[in-house]
Design an enzyme around this catalytic site. Sequence first.
Site, short mmCIF file in Angstrom:
data_model
loop_
_atom_site.label_atom_id
_atom_site.label_comp_id
_atom_site.label_asym_id
_atom_site.label_seq_id
_atom_site.Cartn_x
_atom_site.Cartn_y
_atom_site.Cartn_z
N VAL A 226 44.01 7.08 41.51
CA VAL A 226 44.49 8.09 42.45
C VAL A 226 44.28 9.50 41.87
CG1 VAL A 226 46.51 8.89 43.74
CG2 VAL A 226 46.08 6.44 43.46
N GLY A 227 44.50 9.65 40.56
CA GLY A 227 44.19 10.92 39.90
C GLY A 227 42.68 11.13 39.84
N GLU A 265 43.85 21.43 29.13
CA GLU A 265 44.64 21.54 27.89
C GLU A 265 44.75 20.13 27.34
OE1 GLU A 265 45.26 24.18 26.48
OE2 GLU A 265 45.16 25.67 28.09
N CYS A 299 51.66 18.33 22.08
CA CYS A 299 50.24 18.51 21.72
C CYS A 299 50.06 19.61 20.69
CB CYS A 299 49.41 18.80 22.97
SG CYS A 299 50.05 20.16 23.93
P1 ADP Z 1 48.22 9.14 28.36
O1 ADP Z 1 46.97 8.48 27.83
O2 ADP Z 1 49.11 9.60 27.29
O3 ADP Z 1 48.93 8.38 29.42
P2 ADP Z 1 46.54 10.74 30.01
O4 ADP Z 1 45.86 11.95 29.50
O5 ADP Z 1 45.70 9.54 30.23
O6 ADP Z 1 47.74 10.47 29.05
O7 ADP Z 1 47.29 11.04 31.37
C1 ADP Z 1 47.61 12.32 31.83
C2 ADP Z 1 47.47 12.33 33.35
O8 ADP Z 1 46.14 12.00 33.70
C3 ADP Z 1 48.35 11.35 34.09
O9 ADP Z 1 48.84 12.00 35.25
C4 ADP Z 1 47.39 10.24 34.45
O10 ADP Z 1 47.79 9.56 35.60
C5 ADP Z 1 46.13 11.01 34.72
N1 ADP Z 1 44.88 10.24 34.61
C6 ADP Z 1 44.60 9.19 33.81
N2 ADP Z 1 43.32 8.80 33.94
C7 ADP Z 1 42.75 9.63 34.85
C8 ADP Z 1 41.43 9.78 35.40
N3 ADP Z 1 40.44 8.98 35.05
N4 ADP Z 1 41.23 10.78 36.29
C9 ADP Z 1 42.20 11.62 36.64
N5 ADP Z 1 43.46 11.54 36.15
C10 ADP Z 1 43.74 10.56 35.27
#
Ligand code: ADP
Length: 494
Positions: A226-227, A265, A299
Site C-alpha cells: 500500500v505504501g 531521511e 536515527c
Molecule cells: P522498518 O524496516 O523499521 O519497519 P521501514 O523503513 O521499512 O522501517 O518502514 C517505514 C515506512 O515505510 C512504513 O510506513 C512502511 O510501511 C513503509 N514501507 C515499507 N516498505 C515500503 C515500500 N516498498 N514502499 C513504500 N513504503 C514502504
Amino acid sequence: MTTAQPENGPLAGEPRMLIDGELQLTESGAMFGVEHPATEQQAGDATDATVADMERAIGAARRAFDRTEWSRDAGFRFHCLSQLHEALDRNKERLRRVLITEVGCPVSVTGSQIESPIDEVKHWAEHGRDFEHLVDTGVHDTQLGPARRKLHYEPVGVVGAITPWNVPFYLNIAETVPALMAGNTVVLKPAQLTPWSGSELGRIVAEETDIPAGVFNVVTANANEVGAALSADPRVDMITFTGSTATGRAILAAGAPTIKKTLLELGGKSAHIVLDDADFSASLPLAAMMACVMSGQSCILPSRILLPRKRYDEGLAILQASMENFPVGDPWVAGNMQGPQISETQRKKVLGLIQSGIASGARVVTGGGIPETLPVGYYVQPTLLADVDPDSQVAQEEIFGPVLTVTPYDTDDEAVAIANNTIYGLSGEVSSADVDRAFAVAERMRTGNVTINGKSHFGVNSPFGGTRQSGLGYRNGAQGYTEYLHIKTIGMPA
Ligand code: ADP
C-alpha cells in the site's frame, strides 16, 4: 514493582482512515491489530486498507489540488492550520496515551513527541503566512531587450508522506504540516506498527478543522504494497519519507519512472568522537542516556563511541555506571526513562546484532540481554560493547536498540577515519574541552549534522538532512519549507 494506573494506561486510537473528508473503514471490514509493547497484549486495531483504498485517497488528493483554492489561498491555509494547532492542543493528553500505547515510549520523555510537534504546527503556519511566495527580482538585460523576472514559489502538488514507527506522531506532523502550509495536498501512510498516530491526526483534521475534503488523507495498512502504491503512482508529485535506507532505495526507484521529487531521511550509524581533553563526567553520562531514552530507536543517535586509548578504561567505567543505573521499565510509571523495544521482531534484531558483535570479538561490559526483572514486554538491557572492530557488522549496521559500541583510537586523524567509515552520514558528536578543536574535527566528519559537547543540532529552526546513504533534502529550517515548493520563473516586459 509499581504497576500502571488504569486511568492512565493503554488507550486504543482511531480505527478509521481518512479519505476525501470521510472517516471510514476499508470495504471488506478487514482490520489489523496494534500491540502495546509493554504488555505484549493487543490494545486495539486499525482498518487494513487495500491498494484500491490508496488509489482512492490519491485521487481525492489530486482533485483537491487541481480543483480547489487550497493551493492558492495561503490565508485560508493559515486559518486551517491554526485551527489544527488548537485542536491538537485540546487532544494532547489523549494523543499522549495513544502514542505510549502503540510505541511503548516512557511518559516522562513524551514532551519531544507530543508538545514539540504540536508547537511546530504553529511554527509552520506562521512561517508560511510570512513567506513571500512571489518575489520580483527586477529587470534583467537579455539579448531581446530588458525583461522583468518574477519568481513564484508554487506548491509541488500531491505529496505522499510515508512515516516510520519510532517517533510516529512527531514525524507525521514534520512530514505533512509544512507540505500542507506550502499549498500541497497530502496522503499520509503511517507505519503498520503505529497506525493510530496517523489516524488520530486524520480524525482531528476531519472533525475539528475546516481543511477541505481531499486535502489531507490518511491510509493505514498492514501490507507494504500500500505504501509502495503511493510511491509509484503517477498522480503523486512528491514523496517525503523517513525510514530505513533499504526502503528509501525502493521508494526512490519506484518514483524514478515519473521523476518524482523525493525527500528522504534514512538510517544512520553516527559516531561520537570523545577527544582526549574532554570532560568525561559531562559527556559520557549524557551519551549513555541518549542511547537509552528512546530504547535506542532513534536515527540520529551517536551509537558508536570513539574513546582515546589513553583514557579508555576511565571512559568505559563512566559509561558502564551510567547504563547500569539507567531507569528501565513500565512506560506509564513516571521516572522510567527507557521502555520496551516496539516489537518482538525489533528486539530479536537488537539481540542478534549484539550476538554478532560478541562473535566478532566485542566484549560485553554491561547488559547484552533481556532484564530479568522485566519478563513481560519487549525490554532490552542497556548494553555496552567494548573493543568493537569498526568494520564488524555491529559497528556498520543500525542497531535501533539501547546499545553503545566503543572503539579505542590513538590519534584524532584515526578517530575521524573511523567515524567516516560507514555508508551513512546523518549525524555525529564531538566532545572536547576546546570548542575550536572540536569544531575542526566536526568539519571533517562526512555527515549532515554534528553536536558539540551535547549542544544539539536538531530543532525546527535549523535544517536537518543526511549526506551519503542517510538521505536527500532537508526537514526544518527555511529549507524544510521550500522543499515542498517549486520555483516558477516568469519573464515579462520590463
Ligand atoms: P522498518 O524496516 O523499521 O519497519 P521501514 O523503513 O521499512 O522501517 O518502514 C517505514 C515506512 O515505510 C512504513 O510506513 C512502511 O510501511 C513503509 N514501507 C515499507 N516498505 C515500503 C515500500 N516498498 N514502499 C513504500 N513504503 C514502504
